[in-house]
Design a protein around this motif. Structure first.
Motif, mmCIF file in Angstrom:
data_model
loop_
_atom_site.group_PDB
_atom_site.id
_atom_site.type_symbol
_atom_site.label_atom_id
_atom_site.label_comp_id
_atom_site.label_asym_id
_atom_site.label_seq_id
_atom_site.Cartn_x
_atom_site.Cartn_y
_atom_site.Cartn_z
ATOM 1 N N GLU A 1 32.732 20.373 62.059
ATOM 2 C CA GLU A 1 33.888 19.487 62.006
ATOM 3 C C GLU A 1 35.134 20.310 61.730
ATOM 4 O OE1 GLU A 1 31.030 19.065 60.529
ATOM 5 O OE2 GLU A 1 30.271 17.208 61.410
ATOM 6 N N ALA A 2 36.195 20.035 62.486
ATOM 7 C CA ALA A 2 37.405 20.851 62.401
ATOM 8 C C ALA A 2 38.601 20.063 62.911
ATOM 9 C CB ALA A 2 37.231 22.119 63.236
ATOM 10 N N VAL A 3 39.763 20.631 62.711
ATOM 11 C CA VAL A 3 40.988 20.133 63.330
ATOM 12 C C VAL A 3 41.515 21.270 64.185
ATOM 13 C CG1 VAL A 3 43.310 19.224 62.970
ATOM 14 C CG2 VAL A 3 41.484 18.646 61.342
ATOM 15 N N SER A 4 41.686 21.003 65.466
ATOM 16 C CA SER A 4 42.151 22.013 66.419
ATOM 17 C C SER A 4 43.483 21.554 66.998
ATOM 18 C CB SER A 4 41.125 22.196 67.535
ATOM 19 O OG SER A 4 39.861 22.501 66.984
ATOM 20 N N ILE A 5 44.505 22.359 66.819
ATOM 21 C CA ILE A 5 45.863 21.963 67.187
ATOM 22 C C ILE A 5 46.343 22.788 68.372
ATOM 23 C CG2 ILE A 5 48.218 21.698 66.363
ATOM 24 C CD1 ILE A 5 46.943 21.615 63.475
ATOM 25 N N HIS A 6 46.414 22.142 69.521
ATOM 26 C CA HIS A 6 46.932 22.779 70.737
ATOM 27 C C HIS A 6 48.464 22.779 70.709
ATOM 28 C CE1 HIS A 6 43.111 22.840 72.968
ATOM 29 N NE2 HIS A 6 42.847 21.743 72.294
ATOM 30 N N PHE A 7 49.055 23.811 71.235
ATOM 31 C CA PHE A 7 50.514 23.902 71.370
ATOM 32 C C PHE A 7 51.214 23.462 70.082
ATOM 33 C CE2 PHE A 7 48.897 23.346 75.714
ATOM 34 C CZ PHE A 7 49.386 24.521 76.279
ATOM 35 N N VAL B 1 39.216 24.980 53.156
ATOM 36 C CA VAL B 1 39.714 24.748 54.505
ATOM 37 C C VAL B 1 40.635 25.916 54.799
ATOM 38 C CG1 VAL B 1 41.123 23.326 56.031
ATOM 39 C CG2 VAL B 1 39.574 22.230 54.414
ATOM 40 N N PHE B 2 40.329 26.652 55.839
ATOM 41 C CA PHE B 2 41.206 27.732 56.279
ATOM 42 C C PHE B 2 42.161 27.162 57.322
ATOM 43 C CE2 PHE B 2 37.969 31.467 55.624
ATOM 44 C CZ PHE B 2 38.036 31.286 54.256
ATOM 45 N N VAL B 3 43.439 27.160 57.016
ATOM 46 C CA VAL B 3 44.481 26.773 57.972
ATOM 47 C C VAL B 3 44.897 28.067 58.629
ATOM 48 C CG1 VAL B 3 46.755 25.737 58.260
ATOM 49 C CG2 VAL B 3 45.180 24.834 56.519
ATOM 50 N N MET B 4 44.476 28.240 59.892
ATOM 51 C CA MET B 4 44.548 29.580 60.469
ATOM 52 C C MET B 4 45.036 29.608 61.913
ATOM 53 S SD MET B 4 40.462 30.247 60.913
ATOM 54 C CE MET B 4 40.700 31.705 61.891
ATOM 55 N N PRO B 5 45.839 30.628 62.223
ATOM 56 C CA PRO B 5 46.280 30.836 63.595
ATOM 57 C C PRO B 5 45.275 31.692 64.356
ATOM 58 C CG PRO B 5 47.301 32.467 62.210
ATOM 59 C CD PRO B 5 46.440 31.602 61.308
ATOM 60 N N GLU B 6 45.519 31.799 65.632
ATOM 61 C CA GLU B 6 44.789 32.763 66.456
ATOM 62 C C GLU B 6 45.770 33.846 66.872
ATOM 63 O OE1 GLU B 6 43.150 32.723 70.927
ATOM 64 O OE2 GLU B 6 42.110 31.344 69.578
ATOM 65 N N TYR B 7 45.390 35.093 66.613
ATOM 66 C CA TYR B 7 46.199 36.227 67.047
ATOM 67 C C TYR B 7 45.386 37.027 68.054
ATOM 68 C CZ TYR B 7 49.148 35.552 62.851
ATOM 69 O OH TYR B 7 49.977 35.063 61.881
ATOM 70 N N ASN B 8 45.863 37.108 69.271
ATOM 71 C CA ASN B 8 45.221 37.937 70.292
ATOM 72 C C ASN B 8 43.723 37.671 70.405
ATOM 73 O OD1 ASN B 8 47.710 39.242 70.839
ATOM 74 N ND2 ASN B 8 47.405 40.488 69.016
ATOM 75 N N ASN C 1 48.185 28.001 70.952
ATOM 76 C CA ASN C 1 48.728 27.383 72.150
ATOM 77 C C ASN C 1 47.594 26.704 72.913
ATOM 78 O OD1 ASN C 1 51.510 27.834 71.843
ATOM 79 N ND2 ASN C 1 51.210 29.989 72.329
ATOM 80 N N THR C 2 47.248 27.202 74.084
ATOM 81 C CA THR C 2 46.236 26.511 74.890
ATOM 82 C C THR C 2 44.864 26.481 74.222
ATOM 83 O OG1 THR C 2 45.813 28.539 76.122
ATOM 84 C CG2 THR C 2 47.357 26.971 77.100
ATOM 85 N N SER C 3 44.523 27.490 73.455
ATOM 86 C CA SER C 3 43.181 27.550 72.855
ATOM 87 C C SER C 3 43.086 26.809 71.530
ATOM 88 C CB SER C 3 42.773 29.009 72.619
ATOM 89 O OG SER C 3 43.470 29.519 71.489
ATOM 90 N N ALA C 4 44.205 26.422 70.947
ATOM 91 C CA ALA C 4 44.232 25.725 69.648
ATOM 92 C C ALA C 4 43.601 26.556 68.538
ATOM 93 C CB ALA C 4 43.559 24.359 69.745
ATOM 94 N N GLY C 5 43.542 27.865 68.723
ATOM 95 C CA GLY C 5 42.965 28.721 67.694
ATOM 96 C C GLY C 5 41.451 28.707 67.636
ATOM 97 N N LEU C 6 40.815 28.118 68.632
ATOM 98 C CA LEU C 6 39.354 27.978 68.603
ATOM 99 C C LEU C 6 38.619 29.314 68.645
ATOM 100 C CD1 LEU C 6 39.016 24.859 70.899
ATOM 101 C CD2 LEU C 6 38.575 24.978 68.429
ATOM 102 N N ARG C 7 39.161 30.290 69.354
ATOM 103 C CA ARG C 7 38.491 31.601 69.404
ATOM 104 C C ARG C 7 38.533 32.275 68.035
ATOM 105 N NH1 ARG C 7 41.585 32.386 75.001
ATOM 106 N NH2 ARG C 7 43.275 32.182 73.525
#
Length: 189
Positions: A141-147, A79-86, A116-122
């Protein structure tokens, strides 16, 4: 029982990834489906890819690469616990993926992404394109965390019931795919 590595994929100071991983770890262990191991990418201190040989040669010259190789090779699933950068994957995670080749093969990977708004989906979508080249199997299947910042309380991430339910479904599918891919892992590389 398959061995699951919950990989905190951000290395920047002030990151929230460790808090999200700490929230996820008991859920993973509580599923009863995995031998769960936390892995923090920051602990490996991988410089920008510095091996003189292509990763497919497995001729590692650096101690940090050998430690990283052992860690990745030991896992059956991630499981990659990952942010979205740019709008994309963090440079630290891309670099860590690129260090190795065979160690990743025929292993499923799920994503707990945050932003934030994208929950790191991109970033998760970008990571899926990268890992398939290594014969990994990214899950839907994933966990997407907004804000994500709104869920941080005194340095701890407080996930919602919806997050926990998403994690439950993610773990069930991750185990199913890890077990299905076991024969391929045993004959790979």
């Amino acid at each position: 029982m398959p061995r699951l590595h919950v990989l905190t994929a951000s290395t920047r100071p002030g990151r929230v990834g460790p808090a999200v991983a700490e929230w996820l770890l008991p859920l993973a262990a509580g599923s009863g489906l995995f031998d769960v191991h936390p892995v923090d990418l920051a602990d490996f201190r991988l410089p920008l890819l510095d091996e003189p040989h292509h990763p497919s040669e497995r001729d590692y010259t650096q101690e940090h690469t050998r430690r990283w190789s052992e860690s990745v090779a030991a896992a059956d699933a991630f499981v990659f616990v990952m942010p979205e950068y740019n709008y994309g994957i963090s440079a630290a995670l891309k670099n860590a993926i690129d260090y190795l080749y065979y160690e990743w093969q025929y292993k499923p990977v799920a994503f707990v992404s945050y932003g934030n708004t994208s929950a790191g989906l991109r970033a998760a979508q970008m990571a899926k394109q990268v890992v398939t080249t290594l014969r990994m199997f990214p899950l839907t299947e994933a966990v997407s965390i907004h804000f994500v910042g709104r869920s941080m309380v005194d340095g701890r991430f407080e996930g919602t019931e919806a997050h926990a339910q998403s994690a439950k479904g993610m773990f069930a599918e991750l185990e199913r795919v890890a077990l299905a891919l076991r024969p391929l892992r045993e004959t790979a590389g």
